[in-house]
Design a protein around this motif. Structure first.
Motif, PDB file in Angstrom:
ATOM      1  N   VAL A   1      -7.925   8.329   4.352  1.00 37.84           N
ATOM      2  CA  VAL A   1      -8.403   7.732   3.108  1.00 37.84           C
ATOM      3  C   VAL A   1      -7.413   8.109   2.014  1.00 37.84           C
ATOM      4  CG1 VAL A   1     -10.249   7.639   1.397  1.00 37.84           C
ATOM      5  CG2 VAL A   1     -10.811   7.831   3.835  1.00 37.84           C
ATOM      6  N   ASP A   2      -6.891   7.113   1.332  1.00 34.97           N
ATOM      7  CA  ASP A   2      -5.908   7.323   0.262  1.00 34.97           C
ATOM      8  C   ASP A   2      -4.758   8.213   0.712  1.00 34.97           C
ATOM      9  OD1 ASP A   2      -7.224   5.673  -1.534  1.00 34.97           O
ATOM     10  OD2 ASP A   2      -8.484   7.289  -2.291  1.00 34.97           O
ATOM     11  N   GLY A   3      -4.292   7.961   1.940  1.00 41.31           N
ATOM     12  CA  GLY A   3      -3.110   8.631   2.446  1.00 41.31           C
ATOM     13  C   GLY A   3      -3.328   9.959   3.115  1.00 41.31           C
ATOM     14  N   ALA A   4      -4.538  10.531   3.051  1.00 43.21           N
ATOM     15  CA  ALA A   4      -4.816  11.836   3.647  1.00 43.21           C
ATOM     16  C   ALA A   4      -5.705  11.674   4.875  1.00 43.21           C
ATOM     17  CB  ALA A   4      -5.502  12.744   2.636  1.00 43.21           C
ATOM     18  N   GLN A   5      -5.337  12.350   5.962  1.00 44.94           N
ATOM     19  CA  GLN A   5      -6.208  12.330   7.136  1.00 44.94           C
ATOM     20  C   GLN A   5      -7.499  13.078   6.823  1.00 44.94           C
ATOM     21  OE1 GLN A   5      -4.462  13.261  11.029  1.00 44.94           O
ATOM     22  NE2 GLN A   5      -6.349  14.361  11.560  1.00 44.94           N
TER      23      GLN A   5
ATOM     24  N   MET B   1       0.833  -1.190   0.000  1.00 47.88           N
ATOM     25  CA  MET B   1       0.000   0.000   0.000  1.00 47.88           C
ATOM     26  C   MET B   1       0.873   1.248   0.000  1.00 47.88           C
ATOM     27  SD  MET B   1      -3.268  -0.995   2.425  1.00 47.88           S
ATOM     28  CE  MET B   1      -2.345  -1.740   3.749  1.00 47.88           C
ATOM     29  N   SER B   2       0.330   2.370  -0.399  1.00 48.22           N
ATOM     30  CA  SER B   2       1.129   3.567  -0.642  1.00 48.22           C
ATOM     31  C   SER B   2       0.951   4.630   0.435  1.00 48.22           C
ATOM     32  CB  SER B   2       0.734   4.161  -2.004  1.00 48.22           C
ATOM     33  OG  SER B   2      -0.643   4.477  -2.056  1.00 48.22           O
ATOM     34  N   PHE B   3       0.633   4.245   1.659  1.00 55.69           N
ATOM     35  CA  PHE B   3       0.425   5.231   2.703  1.00 55.69           C
ATOM     36  C   PHE B   3       1.705   6.005   2.984  1.00 55.69           C
ATOM     37  CE2 PHE B   3      -3.066   2.313   3.979  1.00 55.69           C
ATOM     38  CZ  PHE B   3      -4.096   3.228   3.918  1.00 55.69           C
ATOM     39  N   PRO B   4       1.599   7.313   3.254  1.00 57.83           N
ATOM     40  CA  PRO B   4       2.766   8.092   3.665  1.00 57.83           C
ATOM     41  C   PRO B   4       3.147   7.723   5.090  1.00 57.83           C
ATOM     42  CG  PRO B   4       0.777   9.413   3.862  1.00 57.83           C
ATOM     43  CD  PRO B   4       0.369   8.126   3.215  1.00 57.83           C
ATOM     44  N   PRO B   5       4.308   8.197   5.561  1.00 55.52           N
ATOM     45  CA  PRO B   5       4.709   7.898   6.936  1.00 55.52           C
ATOM     46  C   PRO B   5       3.663   8.381   7.937  1.00 55.52           C
ATOM     47  CG  PRO B   5       6.530   8.835   5.698  1.00 55.52           C
ATOM     48  CD  PRO B   5       5.320   8.989   4.843  1.00 55.52           C
ATOM     49  N   LEU B   6       3.584   7.673   9.048  1.00 54.47           N
ATOM     50  CA  LEU B   6       2.674   8.067  10.109  1.00 54.47           C
ATOM     51  C   LEU B   6       3.215   9.295  10.840  1.00 54.47           C
ATOM     52  CD1 LEU B   6       1.973   4.485  11.336  1.00 54.47           C
ATOM     53  CD2 LEU B   6       0.176   6.084  10.702  1.00 54.47           C
ATOM     54  N   PRO B   7       2.358   9.987  11.598  1.00 55.78           N
ATOM     55  CA  PRO B   7       2.835  11.139  12.371  1.00 55.78           C
ATOM     56  C   PRO B   7       3.942  10.738  13.339  1.00 55.78           C
ATOM     57  CG  PRO B   7       0.428  11.057  12.311  1.00 55.78           C
ATOM     58  CD  PRO B   7       0.909   9.780  11.712  1.00 55.78           C
TER      59      PRO B   7
ATOM     60  N   THR C   1      -7.211   3.459   9.938  1.00 54.67           N
ATOM     61  CA  THR C   1      -7.922   3.949  11.114  1.00 54.67           C
ATOM     62  C   THR C   1      -7.067   3.712  12.345  1.00 54.67           C
ATOM     63  OG1 THR C   1     -10.074   3.450  10.127  1.00 54.67           O
ATOM     64  CG2 THR C   1     -10.015   3.795  12.503  1.00 54.67           C
ATOM     65  N   ARG C   2      -6.902   4.756  13.144  1.00 56.83           N
ATOM     66  CA  ARG C   2      -6.228   4.629  14.438  1.00 56.83           C
ATOM     67  C   ARG C   2      -7.292   4.692  15.525  1.00 56.83           C
ATOM     68  NH1 ARG C   2      -1.998   8.858  17.371  1.00 56.83           N
ATOM     69  NH2 ARG C   2      -1.401   7.465  19.092  1.00 56.83           N
TER      70      ARG C   2
END
Length: 229
Positions: free
Chosen positions: A174-178, A1-7, A163-164
């Motif tokens: 959704v699609d990498g954006a909060q 999946m292409s998620f950006p780094p987490l906070p 989802t956290r």
């Protein structure tokens, strides 16, 4: 999946505590959930035409199907970790990630959600193709709800979900954006089983399937849960 780094304030281990193997009876139970009266197979009070089935062709491949029955109900696919040998539960602080292909047919009602002991429900997502660009995101533990609209959300399209389940705030990407942080959370002691299923609307809140529709489906891939802090 292409998620950006987490906070920066959310550091997760490299390996998930759950990497969904929908074909595994050790990990998932098919066609039964105590979120339905008596464990199922039907739930008419929730405006559903579902008749849950244990047939692996309806869920075990990760493609969740529904087919019309002669009695007006629909045979539908559902998997849950509740009652399985592993009995996996999501905990407060955990992060779930999944890639989902949305259904196309009117009346389809797919969802990834949580459940335990008559409640503890967090909806990672719900979708209805009559609202083609809209996902529903809900914390039913503490009464928050959000409608997320995007051109990328569409019948037959793929979306990436994260989802956290935070103690103080449940957060959805959704699609990498909060897209929503509810500021309410689930509390530190929250825990619940996972459910993935395709329901069928009975027509009270969303249209029932068109008369010519006999089958519908949606797909879930790469569902993983990471233990958060």
């Amino acid at each position: 999946m292409s998620f950006p780094p987490l906070p920066d304030d959310l550091v997760l281990p490299g390996e998930p505590v759950l990497a969904a193997d929908f074909g595994s009876p050790e990990q998932w139970v098919a066609g039964r959930s105590w979120a339905y009266p008596g464990g199922g197979p039907i739930n008419p009070r929730d405006n559903k035409l579902d008749h849950l089935v244990r047939d692996p062709a309806y869920s075990r491949s990760g493609v969740f199907r529904a087919t019309r029955r002669r009695d007006g109900l629909w045979d539908t696919g559902l998997l849950t970790t509740e009652g399985s040998r592993q009995a996996f539960e999501v905990r407060s602080g955990d992060v779930l990630e999944a890639r989902v292909r949305l259904p196309e047919e009117t009346g389809a009602w797919p969802a990834i959600w949580t459940w335990r002991d008559g409640g503890q429900e967090i909806d990672v997502f719900e979708y209805h193709p009559d609202n083609p660009d809209l996902l529903e995101l809900s914390n039913r533990v503490r009464g928050t709800h959000h409608y997320h609209r995007s051109p990328a959300v569409r019948p037959g399209g793929w979306v990436e979900l994260r989802t956290r389940f935070g103690a103080r705030s449940v957060v959805w990407w959704v699609d990498g954006a909060q897209v929503f942080a509810d500021g309410r959370g689930v509390g530190r002691s929250w825990h619940a089983h996972l459910i993935v299923n395709l329901s069928v609307c009975a027509g009270r809140y969303h249209p029932a399937p068109d008369p010519e529709t006999s089958e519908m489906s949606f797909e879930v891939s790469d569902l993983r849960v990471f233990r958060g802090g």
